[in-house]
Design a protein around this motif. Structure first.
Motif, PDB file in Angstrom:
ATOM      1  N   ILE A   6       8.536 -58.969 -18.335  1.00 22.77           N
ATOM      2  CA  ILE A   6       8.382 -57.789 -17.487  1.00 22.77           C
ATOM      3  C   ILE A   6       8.030 -58.228 -16.076  1.00 22.77           C
ATOM      4  N   SER A   7       8.847 -57.820 -15.127  1.00 17.27           N
ATOM      5  CA  SER A   7       8.589 -58.157 -13.730  1.00 17.27           C
ATOM      6  C   SER A   7       9.186 -57.062 -12.851  1.00 17.27           C
ATOM      7  N   PRO A   8       8.361 -56.424 -12.020  1.00 15.34           N
ATOM      8  CA  PRO A   8       8.843 -55.292 -11.229  1.00 15.34           C
ATOM      9  C   PRO A   8      10.021 -55.649 -10.333  1.00 15.34           C
ATOM     10  N   ALA A   9      10.985 -54.736 -10.266  1.00 19.91           N
ATOM     11  CA  ALA A   9      12.174 -54.960  -9.444  1.00 19.91           C
ATOM     12  C   ALA A   9      11.822 -55.079  -7.972  1.00 19.91           C
ATOM     13  N   GLN A  10      10.716 -54.446  -7.554  1.00 17.28           N
ATOM     14  CA  GLN A  10      10.353 -54.449  -6.134  1.00 17.28           C
ATOM     15  C   GLN A  10       9.689 -55.750  -5.687  1.00 17.28           C
ATOM     16  N   VAL A  34       8.421 -50.556 -15.005  1.00 13.27           N
ATOM     17  CA  VAL A  34       8.306 -49.212 -14.448  1.00 13.27           C
ATOM     18  C   VAL A  34       7.513 -49.303 -13.145  1.00 13.27           C
ATOM     19  N   ASP A  35       8.071 -48.792 -12.079  1.00 17.04           N
ATOM     20  CA  ASP A  35       7.398 -48.782 -10.785  1.00 17.04           C
ATOM     21  C   ASP A  35       6.373 -47.659 -10.780  1.00 17.04           C
ATOM     22  N   GLY A  36       5.104 -48.039 -10.916  1.00 17.80           N
ATOM     23  CA  GLY A  36       4.050 -47.039 -10.992  1.00 17.80           C
ATOM     24  C   GLY A  36       3.951 -46.163  -9.770  1.00 17.80           C
ATOM     25  N   SER A  37       4.353 -46.702  -8.616  1.00 17.81           N
ATOM     26  CA  SER A  37       4.231 -45.927  -7.377  1.00 17.81           C
ATOM     27  C   SER A  37       5.181 -44.744  -7.334  1.00 17.81           C
ATOM     28  N   SER A  63       2.666 -50.477 -15.667  1.00 18.51           N
ATOM     29  CA  SER A  63       2.609 -51.655 -16.532  1.00 18.51           C
ATOM     30  C   SER A  63       2.563 -51.247 -17.997  1.00 18.51           C
ATOM     31  N   GLY A  64       1.733 -50.261 -18.319  1.00 18.37           N
ATOM     32  CA  GLY A  64       1.630 -49.808 -19.697  1.00 18.37           C
ATOM     33  C   GLY A  64       2.932 -49.253 -20.223  1.00 18.37           C
ATOM     34  N   LEU A  65       3.591 -48.429 -19.421  1.00 19.41           N
ATOM     35  CA  LEU A  65       4.856 -47.828 -19.859  1.00 19.41           C
ATOM     36  C   LEU A  65       5.953 -48.869 -19.998  1.00 19.41           C
ATOM     37  N   GLU A  85       4.585 -61.284 -19.621  1.00 17.58           N
ATOM     38  CA  GLU A  85       4.396 -60.799 -18.258  1.00 17.58           C
ATOM     39  C   GLU A  85       4.771 -61.929 -17.307  1.00 17.58           C
ATOM     40  N   ASP A  86       5.003 -61.584 -16.044  1.00 17.54           N
ATOM     41  CA  ASP A  86       5.624 -62.564 -15.151  1.00 17.54           C
ATOM     42  C   ASP A  86       4.676 -63.596 -14.566  1.00 17.54           C
TER      43      ASP A  86
END
Length: 240
Positions: A6-10, A34-37, A63-65, A85-86
């Protein structure tokens, strides 16, 4: 087994670093999470994914989702998988040793942690049903040695897990994924007593603390010594 990270696309640089430090492990599949923002929290509440009482930060909700989404994938496909996690560093023989350990587990295993946060204690059964053991490591030494670790061959044993914090790497079975979905949703804020922290009451602010409430009642294991380390810093675990 599939190996998702899991690593955010942003933050593409985080995914690049993960793939670079773990280039010795084949088949790592990027899950952008999932981008929490940008999460519509009210919509998540309507879907039963987030409780009204949830006081997680948006980042923690995202992160949870992200973990929950992969659990759903595993349960639906009915195939176990690894999730990282990354900030995870995997030992050189991770592929072979993790496969050997999983093959040695009972058929009804739910989850096995390959590592956890080094700034918090790990509690497990040293002797099944007899001896509870709490292991404490040095965060500083882990951070200094994490690059060397990925060039090491590690021989580990699975031990029944009681409590742990952090989700740098784990494997989960379809049955375990379903149990976690039922136990951890909706994401909520609760006060939890943790024996491995001397009975301290901790307010859950992340998915790993919610998961931690249920390890003892699941067929949950930890690998000891770990096959996965993280250079996580304690500032990222403000409640512990």
């Amino acid at each position: 087994m599939d190996k998702f990270f899991i690593s955010p696309a942003q933050t593409p640089e985080r995914a690049e670093r993960f793939l670079a430090v773990n280039a010795h492990v084949p088949g790592l599949v990027h899950s952008p999470g999932v981008d929490g923002s940008t999460v519509d929290v009210n919509e998540m509440k309507e879907k039963g994914l987030v409780a009204d009482a949830c006081q997680f930060t948006r980042e923690a909700i995202g992160s949870g989702l992200a973990h929950v989404a992969l659990w759903g994938n595993i349960a639906q496909r009915n195939v176990p998988a690894h999730i990282f996690e990354d900030d995870a560093f995997l030992c050189r023989n991770f592929e072979q040793e993790s496969a050997r350990i999983i093959a040695s587990l009972p058929g009804d295993w739910d989850i096995i942690l390959w590592g956890s946060n080094s700034d918090t204690p790990l509690q497990f059964e040293l002797l099944p049903g007899i001896t509870q053991c709490v292991a404490v490591t040095s965060e500083e030494s882990v951070r200094k040695g994490v690059q060397t670790f990925r060039d090491m061959d590690v021989t580990s044993v699975p031990l029944r897990l009681t409590q742990a914090f952090g989700l740098c790497g784990y494997a989960v079975s379809p049955a375990g994924a379903m149990k976690l979905i039922k136990s951890c949703l909706p994401l909520t804020t609760v006060n939890v007593s943790h024996p491995c922290l001397g009975g301290r009451i901790i307010t859950a602010n992340s998915i790993d603390i919610l998961m931690n409430r249920h390890y003892a009642e699941m067929m949950a294991y930890t690998s000891f010594p770990p096959l996965c380390l993280t250079d996580n810093v304690s500032a990222n675990s403000p409640n512990l």
